[in-house]
Design a protein around this motif. Structure first.
Motif, mmCIF file in Angstrom:
data_model
loop_
_atom_site.group_PDB
_atom_site.id
_atom_site.type_symbol
_atom_site.label_atom_id
_atom_site.label_comp_id
_atom_site.label_asym_id
_atom_site.label_seq_id
_atom_site.Cartn_x
_atom_site.Cartn_y
_atom_site.Cartn_z
ATOM 1 N N ARG A 178 -24.103 -11.415 -20.313
ATOM 2 C CA ARG A 178 -22.734 -10.880 -20.279
ATOM 3 C C ARG A 178 -21.822 -11.913 -20.717
ATOM 4 N NH1 ARG A 178 -21.927 -5.670 -17.904
ATOM 5 N NH2 ARG A 178 -19.766 -6.198 -17.654
ATOM 6 N N LEU A 202 -19.909 -4.084 -24.931
ATOM 7 C CA LEU A 202 -21.049 -3.821 -23.975
ATOM 8 C C LEU A 202 -20.682 -3.248 -22.740
ATOM 9 C CD1 LEU A 202 -23.939 -4.842 -23.369
ATOM 10 C CD2 LEU A 202 -22.926 -6.819 -22.097
ATOM 11 N N SER A 203 -19.498 -3.322 -22.088
ATOM 12 C CA SER A 203 -19.262 -2.514 -21.081
ATOM 13 C C SER A 203 -19.139 -1.003 -21.709
ATOM 14 C CB SER A 203 -17.671 -2.742 -20.710
ATOM 15 O OG SER A 203 -17.690 -4.096 -20.270
ATOM 16 N N GLN A 207 -29.325 -6.357 -23.171
ATOM 17 C CA GLN A 207 -28.204 -7.364 -22.749
ATOM 18 C C GLN A 207 -28.918 -8.221 -21.553
ATOM 19 O OE1 GLN A 207 -26.011 -6.555 -19.430
ATOM 20 N NE2 GLN A 207 -26.154 -4.268 -19.400
ATOM 21 N N LYS A 220 -24.308 4.653 -21.221
ATOM 22 C CA LYS A 220 -25.741 4.754 -20.675
ATOM 23 C C LYS A 220 -25.664 5.324 -19.089
ATOM 24 C CE LYS A 220 -30.040 2.153 -20.283
ATOM 25 N NZ LYS A 220 -31.117 3.177 -21.040
ATOM 26 N N GLY A 221 -24.674 4.702 -18.644
ATOM 27 C CA GLY A 221 -24.606 4.926 -16.867
ATOM 28 C C GLY A 221 -24.184 6.533 -16.670
ATOM 29 N N THR A 279 -30.528 3.034 -25.742
ATOM 30 C CA THR A 279 -31.472 1.848 -25.301
ATOM 31 C C THR A 279 -30.713 0.932 -26.365
ATOM 32 O OG1 THR A 279 -33.244 3.017 -25.254
ATOM 33 C CG2 THR A 279 -33.736 0.683 -25.707
ATOM 34 N N CYS A 339 -21.192 -8.572 -25.930
ATOM 35 C CA CYS A 339 -20.426 -8.796 -24.720
ATOM 36 C C CYS A 339 -19.304 -9.881 -24.989
ATOM 37 C CB CYS A 339 -21.472 -9.604 -23.632
ATOM 38 S SG CYS A 339 -21.904 -11.058 -24.450
ATOM 39 N N CYS A 378 -27.488 -9.463 -26.802
ATOM 40 C CA CYS A 378 -26.628 -8.100 -27.069
ATOM 41 C C CYS A 378 -26.194 -8.236 -28.762
ATOM 42 C CB CYS A 378 -25.576 -7.946 -26.130
ATOM 43 S SG CYS A 378 -24.444 -9.470 -26.396
ATOM 44 N N GLU A 382 -22.524 0.324 -21.774
ATOM 45 C CA GLU A 382 -22.919 0.595 -20.247
ATOM 46 C C GLU A 382 -22.379 1.869 -19.598
ATOM 47 O OE1 GLU A 382 -21.822 -3.145 -18.462
ATOM 48 O OE2 GLU A 382 -24.033 -3.886 -18.457
ATOM 49 N N GLU A 383 -21.096 2.078 -20.053
ATOM 50 C CA GLU A 383 -20.604 3.337 -19.506
ATOM 51 C C GLU A 383 -21.353 4.585 -20.125
ATOM 52 O OE1 GLU A 383 -18.106 4.986 -17.879
ATOM 53 O OE2 GLU A 383 -17.851 6.694 -19.115
#
Ligand code: SF4
Ligand code: FES
Length: 327
Positions: A60, A39-40, A57, A46-47, A54, A79, A67, A43-44
């Motif tokens: 976490r 999950l992290s 989540q 996506k961010g 898409t 997660c 998720c 996110e990295e």
């Protein structure tokens, strides 16, 4: 902390104007340590790399179930899964859950999954079989199924759901075991009768994928086996599933071997067996028709001794943990 570079191969999905889904694979590079979760890493991506990716989540913490996705071939919670544990030669492949309609990229429509859960009446009902007393022992019996977070991992990896969209699925059946076993439930017998109908407890092929993929150790297949045991005990033996299981039981006890020649007829009845003549002819052509003469297995005495021991001391599939609560 040592960082390593991983390749994330992610299935990108989008719905087209005709209502179909167009899929392609896209690769991203992510630096991850031994404790980085999938999950992290997502996110990295996506961010910092691609805001259009898409996925769902929320908590976490392996509690909300949102998720769940296919990670390196198995459905897992992003997660709760470490990149380093599931990467194969530095590559992690991610796709949406299977057996569910895809909305976009890794997000699926969880509606059909919940429809199955709603079908088993997922709440206690007052009725003639209700008792007010709930002992710790009776709670222990259902405790493991109450851990379910409705993530859908089991349904996504279920081999029966893949070929039979009507199948209730592991999560709904595990939940129904909870209501069949709760002393407060007032309609246990009619619930069992409903679960004995096609596409429910007898449709499970016991591939055990649900046990493997459940992140909360619910072990849905065990609950399904317990449901079947209760159905047989209640005399709900009329369906093909129960007849099939009882035919196995009878053959092994009698000869230590399965009489496959008569198995189909004993499972489906004469008319059902006739309707399967096409498959039988196909098997015959391939030289796979079993012998009509029953065969006795070597070591039959040992098999019978096991049956005798089990009849004298039946295995109780129910959990009856000792009540260890303080007085
Ligand atoms: Fe998820 Fe396990 Fe519940 Fe299936 S039984 S929905 S895998 S928590
Ligand atoms: Fe809630 Fe993973 S984000 S279970």
């Amino acid at each position: 902390m040592e960082m390593k570079s991983y390749t994330f191969r992610i299935q990108r999905n989008r719905r087209n104007a005709e209502g179909g889904v167009e899929s392609r694979w896209q690769e991203y590079k992510v630096e991850a340590s031994d404790t980085t979760t999938i999950l992290s890493a997502l996110e990295e991506i996506k961010g910092h790399q691609d805001g259009s990716l898409t996925f769902r989540q929320s908590c976490r913490s392996a509690i909300c179930g949102s998720c769940a996705m296919k990670i390196s071939g198995r459905t897992r919670l992003a997660c709760k899964t470490h990149v380093a544990k599931v990467a194969k030669n530095g590559v992690v492949e991610i796709a949406p859950q299977a057996n569910q309609p895809v909305i976009k990229d890794l997000a699926i429509d969880i509606g059909p999954f919940f429809k199955r859960v709603h079908k088993i009446t997922p709440y206690l009902q007052e009725g003639p079989e209700s008792t007010k007393e709930v002992t710790k022992s009776s709670f222990d019996q259902v405790n493991h199924v109450t851990q379910c977070i409705m993530c859908g991992c089991c349904y996504s990896d279920c081999t029966m759901a893949e070929v039979s969209p009507e199948f209730a699925g592991p999560a709904a059946l595990a939940k129904s075991f909870r209501f069949v076993s709760d002393p407060r439930e007032g309609h246990k017998k009619s619930r069992l009768a409903q679960l004995a109908e096609p596409h429910n407890a007898w449709s499970c092929v016991r591939c055990a994928m649900c046990v493997e993929s459940c992140p909360k150790d619910v072990a849905p297949m065990e609950a399904i086996v317990k449901l079947r045991t209760r159905m047989v005990a209640q005399g709900l033996n009329d369906g093909a599933g129960a007849r099939h299981a009882l035919a196995f039981h009878e053959d092994i006890q009698k000869s230590g071997d399965l009489n496959e020649f008569t198995l189909l007829q004993r499972t489906l009845g004469i008319f059902g067996a006739v309707s399967e003549l096409g498959s039988a002819l196909h098997l015959m052509k391939k030289g796979k028709i079993p012998s009509p003469f029953p065969h006795k297995a070597d070591g039959l005495q040992e098999v019978r001794a096991i049956y005798a021991a089990l009849e004298a001391h039946p295995v109780d599939v129910e959990t009856k943990a000792a009540d260890v609560a303080p007085e």
